[in-house]
Design a protein around this motif. Structure first.
Motif, short mmCIF file in Angstrom:
data_model
loop_
_atom_site.label_atom_id
_atom_site.label_comp_id
_atom_site.label_asym_id
_atom_site.label_seq_id
_atom_site.Cartn_x
_atom_site.Cartn_y
_atom_site.Cartn_z
N LEU A 33 0.90 -1.39 0.09
CA LEU A 33 -0.13 0.21 0.02
C LEU A 33 0.83 1.19 -0.05
CD1 LEU A 33 -3.08 1.31 0.09
CD2 LEU A 33 -2.80 1.13 2.75
N SER A 34 1.96 1.32 0.62
CA SER A 34 2.76 2.36 0.80
C SER A 34 3.54 2.73 -0.45
CB SER A 34 3.66 2.39 2.06
OG SER A 34 4.59 1.33 1.58
N TYR A 35 3.84 1.70 -1.33
CA TYR A 35 4.61 1.69 -2.43
C TYR A 35 3.36 2.54 -3.47
CZ TYR A 35 5.97 0.62 -7.18
OH TYR A 35 6.23 0.45 -8.31
N PHE A 36 2.40 2.10 -3.35
CA PHE A 36 1.36 2.74 -4.49
C PHE A 36 0.83 4.00 -3.86
CE2 PHE A 36 0.24 -1.59 -5.56
CZ PHE A 36 0.44 -1.34 -6.80
N LEU A 37 0.86 4.35 -2.57
CA LEU A 37 0.52 5.69 -2.20
C LEU A 37 1.59 6.70 -2.32
CD1 LEU A 37 -1.54 4.93 0.85
CD2 LEU A 37 -2.51 5.68 -1.24
N PHE A 38 2.88 6.55 -2.33
CA PHE A 38 3.99 7.26 -2.30
C PHE A 38 4.98 7.35 -3.19
CE2 PHE A 38 3.11 6.44 2.32
CZ PHE A 38 2.42 7.46 2.66
N LYS A 39 4.68 6.57 -4.47
CA LYS A 39 5.43 6.40 -5.75
C LYS A 39 5.07 7.77 -6.20
CE LYS A 39 2.84 4.07 -8.94
NZ LYS A 39 2.69 2.88 -9.82
N GLU A 40 6.18 8.15 -6.95
CA GLU A 40 6.03 9.37 -7.93
C GLU A 40 5.01 9.15 -9.01
OE1 GLU A 40 7.00 12.95 -8.37
OE2 GLU A 40 7.98 11.99 -6.97
N PRO A 41 4.00 9.89 -9.23
CA PRO A 41 3.02 9.93 -10.39
C PRO A 41 3.54 10.11 -11.67
CG PRO A 41 2.53 11.93 -9.15
CD PRO A 41 3.74 11.25 -8.34
N LYS A 42 3.25 9.40 -12.83
CA LYS A 42 3.77 9.72 -14.08
C LYS A 42 3.14 10.62 -14.85
CE LYS A 42 6.07 5.18 -14.50
NZ LYS A 42 7.26 4.95 -14.89
N GLN A 43 3.67 11.38 -15.34
CA GLN A 43 3.00 12.77 -16.20
C GLN A 43 2.76 12.15 -17.49
OE1 GLN A 43 2.18 15.50 -15.05
NE2 GLN A 43 2.94 14.92 -12.89
N TYR A 44 1.36 12.34 -18.02
CA TYR A 44 0.69 11.72 -19.14
C TYR A 44 -0.21 12.90 -19.64
CZ TYR A 44 -1.66 9.02 -22.45
OH TYR A 44 -2.03 8.60 -23.77
N SER A 45 0.16 13.43 -20.75
CA SER A 45 -0.93 14.54 -21.29
C SER A 45 -0.89 14.31 -22.61
CB SER A 45 -0.37 15.91 -20.99
OG SER A 45 0.98 16.27 -21.37
N TYR A 46 -2.04 14.94 -23.50
CA TYR A 46 -2.25 14.86 -24.72
C TYR A 46 -2.81 16.32 -25.32
CZ TYR A 46 -6.75 13.59 -23.01
OH TYR A 46 -7.94 13.70 -22.53
N VAL A 47 -2.68 16.24 -26.76
CA VAL A 47 -3.29 17.35 -27.44
C VAL A 47 -3.88 16.77 -28.52
CG1 VAL A 47 -1.68 19.23 -26.71
CG2 VAL A 47 -1.26 17.83 -28.95
N TYR A 48 -5.02 17.20 -28.91
CA TYR A 48 -5.64 17.06 -30.07
C TYR A 48 -5.25 17.80 -31.25
CZ TYR A 48 -8.87 13.58 -27.80
OH TYR A 48 -9.24 12.80 -27.05
N LEU A 49 -5.05 17.33 -32.51
CA LEU A 49 -4.70 18.25 -33.81
C LEU A 49 -5.86 17.93 -34.81
CD1 LEU A 49 -1.26 17.43 -34.22
CD2 LEU A 49 -2.10 19.41 -33.09
N SER A 50 -6.26 18.86 -35.55
CA SER A 50 -7.33 19.12 -36.64
C SER A 50 -6.85 19.91 -37.64
CB SER A 50 -8.74 19.06 -36.10
OG SER A 50 -8.56 20.63 -35.66
N GLY A 51 -7.35 19.65 -39.16
CA GLY A 51 -6.80 20.71 -39.80
C GLY A 51 -7.76 20.53 -41.07
N LYS A 52 -7.84 21.59 -42.06
CA LYS A 52 -8.94 21.43 -43.00
C LYS A 52 -8.19 22.04 -44.34
CE LYS A 52 -13.67 22.56 -43.53
NZ LYS A 52 -14.83 23.31 -42.95
N SER A 53 -8.41 21.59 -45.43
CA SER A 53 -7.97 21.85 -46.85
C SER A 53 -9.29 22.16 -47.56
CB SER A 53 -6.78 21.33 -47.44
OG SER A 53 -7.38 20.02 -47.69
N SER A 54 -9.15 22.27 -48.73
CA SER A 54 -10.34 22.52 -49.64
C SER A 54 -10.99 21.32 -49.92
CB SER A 54 -10.22 23.25 -50.85
OG SER A 54 -8.93 22.40 -51.77
#
Length: 163
Positions: A33-54
């Motif tokens: 339990l202490s391993y899961f409570l006190f371990k360093e959280p991993k950073q994870y993030s994301y971005v959405y991309l979009s685009g348009k042409s004719s």
């Protein structure tokens, strides 16, 4: 009297073993339990991309920033929005994705003979150890080729504009 004494000794010994077992399990559970409570959280993030042409539109292309300085790209839909015959399923449609240094890092081809309005863009992992910054991702673009034609689609952060 001798059998009764042995039975009582057995019960006492069993209780001692049971307390030792419960104590050992409690200690291992607390450690886990202490391993899961006190371990360093991993950073994870994301971005959405979009685009348009004719003639083409890209929606929901995701760039994920992963732990350990890596990034991945996935999903995304390439949709024909032009006038005239839809080339998907009629002719080969290719796309190439270029980064901020004009380096092609992903590509895809639609080999399907089934007519469809869109195609999935696939997924992969970045070849850089340092993920690009948002300002660099904003410079990414896609080249779409079909039936002897070619179009460039600038990718933007967020959903496509609703023009």
């Amino acid at each position: 009297m001798g059998k009764k004494l042995r039975t009582e000794e057995f019960v006492i010994a069993t209780k001692k073993n049971l307390f030792i077992l419960i104590g050992a399990l409690s200690v291992t559970n607390l450690i886990t339990l202490s391993y899961f409570l006190f371990k360093e959280p991993k950073q994870y993030s994301y971005v959405y991309l979009s685009g348009k042409s004719s003639n083409w539109q890209i929606d929901d292309y995701v760039v994920s920033f992963l732990p350990d300085n890596h990034f991945s790209f996935k999903r995304g839909t390439l949709t024909f929005i032009g006038t005239g015959d839809n080339p998907l399923g009629i002719t080969t449609v290719e796309f190439e994705i270029y980064d901020h240094n004009n380096v092609n890092f992903a590509r895809g081809v639609n080999f399907s003979e089934e007519v469809s309005n869109n195609m999935k863009m696939g997924e992969g992992e970045g070849f850089e150890n340092n993920p690009p910054s948002i300002s660099k991702i904003e410079k990414w673009y896609v080249i779409v080729r079909w039936a002897g034609k070619e179009e460039k689609i600038e990718l933007n952060l967020g959903p496509p504009s609703l023009e």
